[in-house]
Design an enzyme around this catalytic site. Structure first.
Site, mmCIF file in Angstrom:
data_model
loop_
_atom_site.group_PDB
_atom_site.id
_atom_site.type_symbol
_atom_site.label_atom_id
_atom_site.label_comp_id
_atom_site.label_asym_id
_atom_site.label_seq_id
_atom_site.Cartn_x
_atom_site.Cartn_y
_atom_site.Cartn_z
ATOM 1 N N GLY A 71 38.012 47.575 44.753
ATOM 2 C CA GLY A 71 38.270 46.498 43.806
ATOM 3 C C GLY A 71 37.680 45.175 44.263
ATOM 4 O O GLY A 71 37.134 44.410 43.464
ATOM 5 N N THR A 72 37.783 44.902 45.547
ATOM 6 C CA THR A 72 37.298 43.628 46.079
ATOM 7 C C THR A 72 35.799 43.481 45.860
ATOM 8 O O THR A 72 35.326 42.444 45.379
ATOM 9 C CB THR A 72 37.624 43.531 47.583
ATOM 10 O OG1 THR A 72 39.041 43.648 47.740
ATOM 11 C CG2 THR A 72 37.146 42.219 48.178
ATOM 12 N N ASN A 151 49.263 42.079 40.228
ATOM 13 C CA ASN A 151 49.681 42.981 41.304
ATOM 14 C C ASN A 151 51.042 42.631 41.895
ATOM 15 O O ASN A 151 51.748 43.494 42.388
ATOM 16 C CB ASN A 151 48.625 43.027 42.413
ATOM 17 C CG ASN A 151 48.121 41.663 42.804
ATOM 18 O OD1 ASN A 151 47.593 40.916 41.985
ATOM 19 N ND2 ASN A 151 48.290 41.315 44.061
ATOM 20 N N GLN A 179 45.094 47.042 38.906
ATOM 21 C CA GLN A 179 46.497 47.469 38.792
ATOM 22 C C GLN A 179 46.788 48.283 37.532
ATOM 23 O O GLN A 179 47.686 49.109 37.530
ATOM 24 C CB GLN A 179 47.430 46.250 38.829
ATOM 25 C CG GLN A 179 47.576 45.629 40.210
ATOM 26 C CD GLN A 179 48.319 46.529 41.193
ATOM 27 O OE1 GLN A 179 49.146 47.354 40.831
ATOM 28 N NE2 GLN A 179 48.014 46.363 42.474
ATOM 29 N N SER A 199 39.733 50.447 41.172
ATOM 30 C CA SER A 199 39.818 50.872 42.568
ATOM 31 C C SER A 199 40.427 52.267 42.648
ATOM 32 O O SER A 199 41.203 52.663 41.773
ATOM 33 C CB SER A 199 40.671 49.869 43.350
ATOM 34 O OG SER A 199 40.805 50.280 44.690
ATOM 35 N N HIS A 201 42.291 53.585 45.406
ATOM 36 C CA HIS A 201 43.500 53.834 46.199
ATOM 37 C C HIS A 201 44.804 53.342 45.569
ATOM 38 O O HIS A 201 45.872 53.506 46.154
ATOM 39 C CB HIS A 201 43.336 53.288 47.620
ATOM 40 C CG HIS A 201 43.411 51.800 47.747
ATOM 41 N ND1 HIS A 201 44.499 51.168 48.275
ATOM 42 C CD2 HIS A 201 42.537 50.828 47.436
ATOM 43 C CE1 HIS A 201 44.283 49.861 48.282
ATOM 44 N NE2 HIS A 201 43.089 49.625 47.776
ATOM 45 N N THR A 237 23.722 54.343 50.682
ATOM 46 C CA THR A 237 24.069 55.739 50.412
ATOM 47 C C THR A 237 25.511 55.796 49.932
ATOM 48 O O THR A 237 26.405 55.219 50.544
ATOM 49 C CB THR A 237 23.868 56.601 51.678
ATOM 50 O OG1 THR A 237 22.508 56.427 52.099
ATOM 51 C CG2 THR A 237 24.147 58.059 51.408
ATOM 52 N N CYS A 325 54.274 35.678 56.300
ATOM 53 C CA CYS A 325 54.724 34.815 57.383
ATOM 54 C C CYS A 325 53.616 34.754 58.425
ATOM 55 O O CYS A 325 53.351 35.712 59.112
ATOM 56 C CB CYS A 325 55.990 35.385 57.999
ATOM 57 S SG CYS A 325 56.745 34.293 59.193
HETATM 58 C C1 PLP Z 1 44.365 46.029 45.343
HETATM 59 C C2 PLP Z 1 43.772 45.039 44.401
HETATM 60 C C3 PLP Z 1 42.449 44.585 44.553
HETATM 61 C C4 PLP Z 1 41.595 44.998 45.716
HETATM 62 O O1 PLP Z 1 41.166 46.330 45.609
HETATM 63 P P1 PLP Z 1 40.636 47.065 46.942
HETATM 64 O O2 PLP Z 1 40.144 48.383 46.434
HETATM 65 O O3 PLP Z 1 41.793 47.176 47.857
HETATM 66 O O4 PLP Z 1 39.535 46.217 47.488
HETATM 67 C C5 PLP Z 1 41.946 43.700 43.637
HETATM 68 N N1 PLP Z 1 42.685 43.285 42.605
HETATM 69 C C6 PLP Z 1 43.951 43.692 42.404
HETATM 70 C C7 PLP Z 1 44.716 43.196 41.227
HETATM 71 C C8 PLP Z 1 44.541 44.577 43.301
HETATM 72 O O5 PLP Z 1 45.796 44.957 43.123
#
Ligand code: PLP
Length: 384
Positions: A71-72, A151, A179, A199, A201, A237, A325
């Protein structure tokens, strides 16, 4: 001790069927999809089938799905890609205060390079209203990037209407759907969305893999350079085992989405109700109805969220706190403070995010240990 996982918004366990689908690609099917020989061709076929699976799920052409490292990276590719591509047309971008850091920090980076960013405030439930988006539009606005579902609190944004506003003004619209993808119906043939981040995961797939939908004709400046993978948009790749795993996870979501949302929402409502019955002075963060089925973000007045999190962890319950924290000082959640929630309540928030494998027993166990922990922490706390 019982172990309870209530942090599905951070990541999900990998579905065993996903692991099984990936295994051959970690073993005998190791070829490079760019190779001409049979090892390569076999993997290339699997890669393109995976792309089809993701595309089918969102009702778009396979050619518009680009695999990334998550996602990032998808957020970075979309936002910087558009910003650099259209910088001569305008340098104004609209986003919100409650985006994921992958969007926020990308926007802040662009700000340092002379782009102007409007960070819209949500309502008290964390929702971005289309009218606020419309008001922020200027002649030089080149991109609107608003997340589909949040999220931290799970609130779902009206991206259909926001997208229509963007389209009417000829402005590109990106949505971080990490999300919501695999949880809500997303039909990209109908939604006015130009770019969408996904994403693996967060949907019971592997980490380190994601995708970006790029509507046909949308041009982006390429951020990294190398070979001609992913039709020249994202070199390197391909992460084949990851991509195969993500595609399997997506396929499983077809049935999963229908059957699980109701089950998860019921469990969550039970958790909320039972906690409310035994613990006074708790507040729900996020929209009461328009939010993802698994999200329960609560503020426990008079307690540091971080302390509650650690106590729960000692009892085997994994949740997440809205605040981080760092070196003794509490960094309150930018989402909760963006929603206008008072600092003492942002500091005392805990996020439970439920998933398909949670059970009634998980709820009962959590509710059985929580009152004692809360009472002890409240009696020790300096917070009001
Ligand atoms: C987890 C998340 C991301 C980041 O995704 P990754 O695959 O962990 O890089 C981006 N945006 C939202 C809203 C997320 O919950």
């Amino acid at each position: 001790m019982r172990k309870v996982y209530f942090d599905h918004s951070a990541t999900t366990p990998i579905d065993p069927q996903v692991t099984e689908a990936m295994l051959p690609f970690l073993n005998e099917k190791f070829g490079n999809p760019s190779s001409i020989h049979s090892y390569g061709r076999e993997v290339k076929v699997a890669l393109e089938e995976a792309r089809e699976a993701v595309a089918d799920f969102c009702n778009v052409r396979a050619a518009d799905i680009y695999f990334t490292s998550g996602g990032t990276e998808s957020d970075n590719m979309a936002i910087k890609g558009v910003a650099y591509e259209l910088k001569d047309k305008g340098k104004h971008i609209i986003t919100s205060k409650v985006e994921h850091h992958a969007v926020l920090h990308t926007c802040e980076f662009l700000e340092k390079q002379g782009f102007e960013i409007t960070y819209l405030a949500p309502d008290k439930y964390g929702m971005i209203h289309p009218e606020t988006v419309e008001k922020a539009i200027r002649k030089v606005t080149i991109l609107i990037t608003i997340m589909h579902a949040n999220n931290e609190v799970g609130t779902i944004n009206p991206i259909q209407t926001i997208g229509e506003i963007a389209r009417n003004k000829g402005i590109l619209f990106h949505t971080d759907a990490v999300q919501s993808f695999g949880k809500l119906t997303i039909d990209l043939s109908k939604l006015p969305v130009d770019l969408m981040s996904m994403s693996g995961h967060k949907i019971y797939g592997p980490k380190g893999v994601g995708a970006l939908y790029i509507r046909k004709g949308v041009r982006l400046v390429q951020l990294s350079h190398g070979g001609e993978h992913e039709r020249n948009r994202r070199p390197g790749t391909e992460n084949i085992p990851g991509i195969i795993g993500m595609a399997k996870a997506v396929e499983l979501r077809r049935d999963g989405m229908k059957n699980e949302a109701k089950y998860i929402r019921n469990l969550r409502e039970k958790l909320h109700k039972k906690i409310s019955e035994v613990i006074p002075r708790i507040f729900l963060n996020g929209h009461p109805q328009k939010r993802l089925a698994g999200h329960l973000n609560l503020s426990f007045q008079g307690i540091e969220g971080e302390a509650l999190l650690l106590s729960l962890d000692l009892k085997g319950v994994a949740a997440s706190s809205g605040s981080a924290c760092t070196s003794g000082s509490i960094d309150p959640s930018h989402v909760l403070s963006g929603m206008g929630i008072k600092p003492e309540l942002t500091q005392s928030s805990i996020r439970f995010t439920l998933g398909k494998d949670n059970t009634e027993e998980d709820i009962d166990y959590t509710v059985s240990i929580l009152p004692d922990i809360v009472q002890r922490l409240r009696s020790m706390s300096a917070l009001e």
